[in-house]
Scaffold this active site. Structure first.
Site, PDB file in Angstrom:
ATOM      1  N   GLY A  25     -16.535  24.520 -15.743  1.00 60.62           N
ATOM      2  CA  GLY A  25     -16.870  23.631 -14.629  1.00 60.62           C
ATOM      3  C   GLY A  25     -16.188  22.276 -14.702  1.00 60.62           C
ATOM      4  CB  ALA A  64     -21.466  33.643  -5.422  1.00 60.50           C
ATOM      5  N   GLY A 117     -15.143   1.366  -6.980  1.00 61.14           N
ATOM      6  CA  GLY A 117     -16.404   1.806  -7.580  1.00 61.14           C
ATOM      7  C   GLY A 117     -16.477   1.463  -9.056  1.00 61.14           C
ATOM      8  CD  GLU A 122     -19.867  -1.229  -7.250  1.00 63.22           C
ATOM      9  OE1 GLU A 122     -19.333  -0.268  -7.835  1.00 63.22           O
ATOM     10  OE2 GLU A 122     -20.716  -1.081  -6.342  1.00 63.22           O
ATOM     11  CG  HIS A 182     -25.822  -0.487 -46.959  1.00 59.29           C
ATOM     12  ND1 HIS A 182     -25.918  -1.313 -45.860  1.00 59.29           N
ATOM     13  CD2 HIS A 182     -25.042  -1.122 -47.859  1.00 59.29           C
ATOM     14  CE1 HIS A 182     -25.229  -2.424 -46.103  1.00 59.29           C
ATOM     15  NE2 HIS A 182     -24.680  -2.327 -47.305  1.00 59.29           N
TER      16      HIS A 182
HETATM   17  C1  LIG Z   1     -14.750  12.034 -14.728  1.00 61.11           C
HETATM   18  C2  LIG Z   1     -16.090  12.567 -15.134  1.00 61.11           C
HETATM   19  C3  LIG Z   1     -16.585  12.272 -16.384  1.00 61.11           C
HETATM   20  C4  LIG Z   1     -17.805  12.759 -16.765  1.00 61.11           C
HETATM   21  N1  LIG Z   1     -18.255  12.437 -18.011  1.00 61.11           N
HETATM   22  C5  LIG Z   1     -19.460  12.909 -18.409  1.00 61.11           C
HETATM   23  C6  LIG Z   1     -19.943  12.639 -19.690  1.00 61.11           C
HETATM   24  O1  LIG Z   1     -19.257  11.989 -20.479  1.00 61.11           O
HETATM   25  N2  LIG Z   1     -21.123  13.112 -20.068  1.00 61.11           N
HETATM   26  C7  LIG Z   1     -21.883  13.854 -19.208  1.00 61.11           C
HETATM   27  O2  LIG Z   1     -22.982  14.267 -19.573  1.00 61.11           O
HETATM   28  N3  LIG Z   1     -21.471  14.146 -17.971  1.00 61.11           N
HETATM   29  C8  LIG Z   1     -20.267  13.691 -17.548  1.00 61.11           C
HETATM   30  N4  LIG Z   1     -19.830  14.002 -16.302  1.00 61.11           N
HETATM   31  C9  LIG Z   1     -20.691  14.771 -15.421  1.00 61.11           C
HETATM   32  C10 LIG Z   1     -20.623  16.251 -15.747  1.00 61.11           C
HETATM   33  O3  LIG Z   1     -19.291  16.671 -15.628  1.00 61.11           O
HETATM   34  C11 LIG Z   1     -21.495  17.025 -14.821  1.00 61.11           C
HETATM   35  O4  LIG Z   1     -22.798  16.519 -14.854  1.00 61.11           O
HETATM   36  C12 LIG Z   1     -21.554  18.476 -15.206  1.00 61.11           C
HETATM   37  O5  LIG Z   1     -20.273  19.048 -15.173  1.00 61.11           O
HETATM   38  C13 LIG Z   1     -22.481  19.243 -14.277  1.00 61.11           C
HETATM   39  O6  LIG Z   1     -22.478  20.564 -14.663  1.00 61.11           O
HETATM   40  P1  LIG Z   1     -22.815  21.720 -13.630  1.00 61.11           P
HETATM   41  O7  LIG Z   1     -22.815  22.949 -14.420  1.00 61.11           O
HETATM   42  O8  LIG Z   1     -24.022  21.369 -12.872  1.00 61.11           O
HETATM   43  O9  LIG Z   1     -21.658  21.711 -12.563  1.00 61.11           O
HETATM   44  P2  LIG Z   1     -20.102  21.775 -12.701  1.00 61.11           P
HETATM   45  O10 LIG Z   1     -19.642  21.397 -14.041  1.00 61.11           O
HETATM   46  O11 LIG Z   1     -19.580  20.988 -11.547  1.00 61.11           O
HETATM   47  O12 LIG Z   1     -19.772  23.296 -12.508  1.00 61.11           O
HETATM   48  C14 LIG Z   1     -19.998  23.973 -11.288  1.00 61.11           C
HETATM   49  C15 LIG Z   1     -19.126  25.189 -11.247  1.00 61.11           C
HETATM   50  O13 LIG Z   1     -19.533  26.001 -10.191  1.00 61.11           O
HETATM   51  C16 LIG Z   1     -18.429  26.599  -9.567  1.00 61.11           C
HETATM   52  N5  LIG Z   1     -18.837  26.977  -8.210  1.00 61.11           N
HETATM   53  C17 LIG Z   1     -19.217  26.130  -7.227  1.00 61.11           C
HETATM   54  N6  LIG Z   1     -19.573  26.842  -6.145  1.00 61.11           N
HETATM   55  C18 LIG Z   1     -19.413  28.153  -6.445  1.00 61.11           C
HETATM   56  C19 LIG Z   1     -19.630  29.369  -5.752  1.00 61.11           C
HETATM   57  N7  LIG Z   1     -20.131  29.360  -4.533  1.00 61.11           N
HETATM   58  N8  LIG Z   1     -19.318  30.526  -6.364  1.00 61.11           N
HETATM   59  C20 LIG Z   1     -18.832  30.533  -7.623  1.00 61.11           C
HETATM   60  N9  LIG Z   1     -18.628  29.416  -8.340  1.00 61.11           N
HETATM   61  C21 LIG Z   1     -18.934  28.245  -7.755  1.00 61.11           C
HETATM   62  C22 LIG Z   1     -17.407  25.522  -9.646  1.00 61.11           C
HETATM   63  O14 LIG Z   1     -16.100  26.088  -9.580  1.00 61.11           O
HETATM   64  C23 LIG Z   1     -17.673  24.889 -11.002  1.00 61.11           C
HETATM   65  O15 LIG Z   1     -16.902  25.471 -12.004  1.00 61.11           O
HETATM   66  C24 LIG Z   1     -18.581  13.552 -15.891  1.00 61.11           C
HETATM   67  C25 LIG Z   1     -18.077  13.865 -14.635  1.00 61.11           C
HETATM   68  C26 LIG Z   1     -16.836  13.385 -14.254  1.00 61.11           C
HETATM   69  C27 LIG Z   1     -16.324  13.744 -12.904  1.00 61.11           C
END
Ligand SMILES: Cc1cc2nc3c(=O)[nH]c(=O)nc-3n(C[C@H](O)[C@H](O)[C@H](O)COP(=O)(O)OP(=O)(O)OC[C@H]3O[C@@H](n4cnc5c(N)ncnc54)[C@H](O)[C@@H]3O)c2cc1C
Lengths: 459, 468
Positions: free
Chosen positions: A38, A111, A173, A196, A435
């Site tokens: 993801g 999906a 931002g 911002e 320490h």
């Molecule tokens: C630049 C950046 C830095 C970040 N740094 C951090 C950090 O340091 N620490 C932290 O905790 N979080 C961080 N995050 C946030 C973190 O990436 C997200 O909270 C996390 O990835 C969420 O996980 P998720 O599984 O909910 O969704 P995602 O990781 O977004 O995964 C969702 C997946 O679902 C798939 N998908 C979507 N719709 C469909 C469908 N209909 N059918 C099949 N597949 C589908 C997508 O292709 C994707 O692969 C960061 C985010 C960004 C953008």
């Protein structure tokens, strides 16, 4: 095809739910449309941390003359990005392998719900499920007029794949993504300006936590302009000219080479046909869930970013576990506190309640603080800014902690454990900490809260 | 109005090849029609026409390697018969455009100060260290104009400072290399120990002038070349008994470095001429007795050399970067054997001084050198050097030119020599002058002219010195 548990989305929330479901004996299928791992693995947490540590090395080298080390690094960003991609590839391969080893069936495709028990995958297959976990994640929000399809308008994903540091970068931002990426590019020598809309950065954090971060990015030459909203942009020769507006309607323009829009993330639900499964969303489009992740449809759960705040990978992973265990008929673990981290330099990390939040909950908090300026270890790493703060309830149980400073992201884990398990200040203070280490600061903060700190003045 | 097709933002690497022109000069093209294909290592890109019209001119040929810089002109489209701008003209208008397109807002602040305006090369295409980028912004230096000496040819902060000092901008932070301790990186030290290299002999190009591993390697390579060219049978003192050894340092080392560089780079040619100084000595005596001016023969010679330099400005010159630069000020360096070795203090504006002033100045300079009390400023600004080897009882000297000057004059000892005048041979007091020239800037004929003029003045000082 039929399955007991169908997981839609292979990000941290989804793959965790899938693996835990399989571990609990469920027959699991995971549908992923893009890359396994993801956002987090492919375009978020991991790549951004990789570039933060790569550019952190650059910064360390550049400031090493303080210690009598003279180096002037040259960065081939293309190579650094390739290295980062290598890290990402190893991790995604690893996650795919873990899924297979646990018996999760990986389905490649997009999906879409047909009804409460069926999804259609875009290759024509249909999957019938008993329970589903929605983990489709989130994507960056665009500003009106700043579509990411335009060449000079970057989202975070694009910024993390940039092979050259733009001479002039405007970041829209000052949330955690904006601040992390500003740090990366400033360290690469870009002239970074941030605008911002609000009057402060990282609005969810108290100003004593954000001040050291503001100072350090300012030292890197990042210029942050608060109270300005980006309204539109145009190309003027080789310049990208962005116009901003204050609340009073005062306009400013910035001529830059690229613009990074990092103003937040929105849930990915488009095309899912949630209505067919009777899954409802709130007015911001996030899927509504109860504490176990159950949506308005009895057999459909939603976890991770798509289910709303906190939009963090570890929160999503925990939710994935809770949902999978609920489906498996078990009593899932309860999270008492979710840590959150900003990986700037210094880092900010929080868990549980801050003093004001504690008061709002009717607690008369015991608060202890230890500044890193009093930490020998912090000084030896040349990062003696910030502090550790512990917040405890009247009975001494730790209910929260805030850290700004070196390795805050690691140090917060101990406080997380304390909050989760209701550990008391006494227990933290009495635990012998090595320490000299940064983690001593947590022990000292506990002693300070108890009025008996050794290495800092007691109130 | 003609329309210039320029390289748009492509995301290609720095260099590429213009693979093909899809239309010929004279063909009609329409807006967005593909007119050319550029290809870099990784990808290719179509170049589209920016307007409707006729392709009037192309600036790049098929197969030509081009720097892929955003804004670089490739071709011109316009109406049949319209005149076409030259590349130079385009460069100028590009600069003007740039200047005009800068928005005039208060808050544009740092955002517009980037340096990619002038050269047409986008600054993001120039390899530079982050520190260099920041410094360039701070002091408003165009990165594209700086040569990089860092890793991968990247521009370092030092390069920017060097560029600034070369361009007369105050640099402030350049660090002088101290010779007492040799600065070297840990890697360079390891390498030097491994290969038995004396770090003091290696010129450092690293941060703070530190010797890097690359420097050691380059040194080893050049040493290897040197050896293979002319290695004498007993090149090393290995088997011999060394009773004393002095590693060159400080001023001695500077002299060694500069002169060996001069000897290496400048094709030296020497000419000599013996000149009678009977008249000049008489002038000196008359000045002393009749005019109470206490000058030495050396002072008179310095003055006369100044005269010659005034007459023959090609000698009062520097040779740098392939350019022979004639210099207006006549500042004559006068070599002195000081306690720390050869030092050349400079007497500025020789011709603007009275003889007594000149004399006083020379004496005090010489004294300062002997007392080791001279200042670096005393050694700067020379345009020509005179060295008196007579004090060592030498008649002639093949002197090495003090760079970047183009010639050096050695004054031999005074002696009696047979001189033929009107068929009679008589002994007269003479001095042999030896003039060494940089053959890149000057020829034997120039040498002859110089010595001829000098002989004229020395033998007939009344020509130039009044009231004697
Ligand atoms: C630049 C950046 C830095 C970040 N740094 C951090 C950090 O340091 N620490 C932290 O905790 N979080 C961080 N995050 C946030 C973190 O990436 C997200 O909270 C996390 O990835 C969420 O996980 P998720 O599984 O909910 O969704 P995602 O990781 O977004 O995964 C969702 C997946 O679902 C798939 N998908 C979507 N719709 C469909 C469908 N209909 N059918 C099949 N597949 C589908 C997508 O292709 C994707 O692969 C960061 C985010 C960004 C953008």
């Amino acid at each position: 095809m039929e399955t007991e548990l169908l997981v839609v989305g292979g990000g941290p929330a989804g793959y965790t739910a899938a693996i835990r479901g399989a571990q609990r004996g469920l027959d699991v299928a995971l549908v992923e449309d893009g890359l396994i791992g993801g956002t987090c693995l492919n375009h978020g947490c991991i790549p951004s941390k990789a570039l933060l540590s790569g550019t952190g090395t650059v910064h360390e080298m550049e400031t090493a003359s303080e210690m009598g080390i003279y180096v002037e690094p040259y960065v081939d960003l293309g190579e650094m990005v390739a290295w980062k991609d290598g890290v990402v590839d190893r991790l995604t391969d690893g996650v795919a392998a873990l899924c297979r080893q646990n018996g999760v069936e990986l389905v490649d495709g997009f999906a879409r719900f047909v009804d409460e028990r069926t999804v259609a995958v875009d290759d024509g297959r249909e999957i019938e499920f008993e329970n589903a976990v929605l983990a489709t994640g989130s994507r960056p929000i665009t500003l009106p007029g700043f579509g990411f399809d335009a060449d000079p308008i970057w989202d975070s994903r694009r910024a993390l794949a940039a092979e050259r540091a733009p001479p002039r970068l405007l970041v829209v931002g000052a949330g955690y993504i904006g601040m992390e990426l500003s740090t990366i590019f400033a360290r690469l020598g870009s002239d970074v300006t941030v605008v911002e809309m609000l009057e402060e950065p990282l609005p969810q954090y108290e100003s004593d936590l954000t001040d050291p971060v503001l100072e350090s990015v300012a030292e890197l030459g990042v210029d942050i302009n608060f109270g300005e909203a980006a309204t539109n942009w145009h190309e003027d020769g080789r310049d990208v000219v962005v116009t901003t507006e204050t609340e009073d309607g005062e306009e400013s323009t910035y001529s830059v080479d690229e613009v990074l829009v990092a103003v937040g993330r929105e849930p990915v639900t488009a095309g899912l046909n949630l209505g067919a499964a009777a899954v409802e969303t709130d007015d911001r489009g996030f899927v509504e869930t109860d504490e176990h992740g159950r949506t308005t449809a009895e057999n459909v759960f939603a976890v991770g970013d798509v289910a709303g705040e906190p939009m963090l990978a570890h929160a999503g992973m925990h939710e994935g576990i809770v949902a999978a265990e609920t489906v498996a008929g078990e009593d899932p673990p309860e999270a008492r506190a979710v840590p959150a981290v900003v990986f700037t330099a210094p880092e900010i990390a929080t868990v549980g309640l801050n003093p004001d939040e504690a008061r709002a909950e009717g607690i008369d908090p015991l608060v202890g603080e230890f500044p890193f300026s009093a930490s020998g270890r912090a000084m030896t790493t040349r990062e003696a800014t910030g502090f550790v703060r512990l917040v405890a309830a009247g009975d001494g149980r730790v209910v929260g902690g805030q850290i700004v400073g070196p390795e805050a992201s690691e140090l917060i884990a101990e406080i997380g454990l304390a909050v989760q398990e209701g550990v008391t200040l006494e227990a933290v203070a009495e635990t012998i900490h090595t320490h000299p280490t940064l983690s001593e600061a947590t022990m000292e903060a506990a002693e300070h809260a108890l009025g008996r700190a050794i290495h800092t003045a007691n109130r | 109005m003609v329309d210039v097709i320029r390289i748009p933002k492509l995301g290609l690497s720095d260099y590429g090849e213009l693979v093909s022109w899809e239309v010929d000069i004279g063909d009609t093209v329409s807006k967005e029609q593909v007119v050319a294909v550029l290809e870099s290592e990784k990808a290719s890109a179509d170049i589209e026409s920016t307007s409707d019209g006729v392709l009037l001119e192309t600036y790049v040929e098929t197969g030509e390697e081009v720097a892929i810089e955003v804004g670089k002109p490739l071709a011109v489209v316009g109406e049949e018969g319209e005149s076409v701008p030259s590349l130079d003209e385009l460069d100028e208008t590009a600069e003007e455009d740039d200047a005009q397109s800068k928005p005039e807002s208060e808050t544009e602040t740092a955002a517009t100060q980037s340096d990619d305006g002038q050269s047409g090369a986008s600054a993001s295409d120039v390899k530079a260290t982050p520190r260099a980028k920041r410094r360039a912004r701070e002091v408003e230096v165009d990165l594209a104009a700086v040569d990089g000496t860092g890793p991968q040819g990247a521009i370092t902060e030092d390069d920017i400072e060097r560029h600034r000092s070369e361009n007369g901008q105050d640099s402030g932070s350049t660090t002088e290399r101290s010779d007492e301790e040799v600065k070297a990186t840990p890697r360079a030290k390891r390498r030097a120990t491994e290969d038995g290299v004396e770090l003091a002999n290696v010129k450092g190009s690293g941060p703070e002038g530190a010797v890097t591993e690359d420097d050691v390697e380059a040194y080893l390579e050049s040493a290897a070349e040197g050896e293979s060219e002319a290695e004498p049978a007993s090149a090393s003192s290995g088997d011999l008994t060394v009773t004393e050894s002095h590693e060159l340092s400080g001023i001695r080392k500077t002299i060694a470095d500069r002169l060996s560089q001069s000897a290496r780079e400048k094709p030296h040619v020497m000419g000599t001429r013996e000149v009678s100084i009977e008249q000049l000595e008489r002038v000196r005596d008359r000045l002393r007795t009749n005019h109470d001016v206490d000058v030495s023969l050396n002072d008179l010679l310095l003055h006369l050399v100044g005269r010659v330099l005034d007459d023959l400005p090609e000698f009062n010159a520097h040779f740098e970067d392939g350019t022979h630069k004639f210099i207006d000020e006549i500042n004559v360096g006068y070599a002195v054997d000081g306690s720390r070795g050869l030092v050349v203090p400079v007497i500025p504006d020789v011709l603007e001084r009275s003889l007594s002033e000149l004399s006083e100045m020379r004496r005090s300079l010489v004294q300062r050198v002997i007392d080791d009390e001279f200042e670096p400023a005393d050694l700067q600004g020379g345009t020509f050097t005179v060295t008196n080897v007579g004090v060592f009882e030498m008649d002639v000297s093949y002197s090495i030119i003090n760079p970047p000057e183009v010639a050096i004059l050695a004054i031999g000892r005074r002696k009696h020599a047979p001189v033929e005048r009107n068929g009679e041979v008589d002994f007269e007091k003479v001095i042999t002058f030896s003039l060494t020239i940089d053959h890149r800037a000057l020829d034997g004929a120039d040498s002859g002219a110089f010595l001829d003029q000098l002989a004229e003045y020395v033998e007939h000082p009344g020509v130039v010195l009044d009231a004697v």
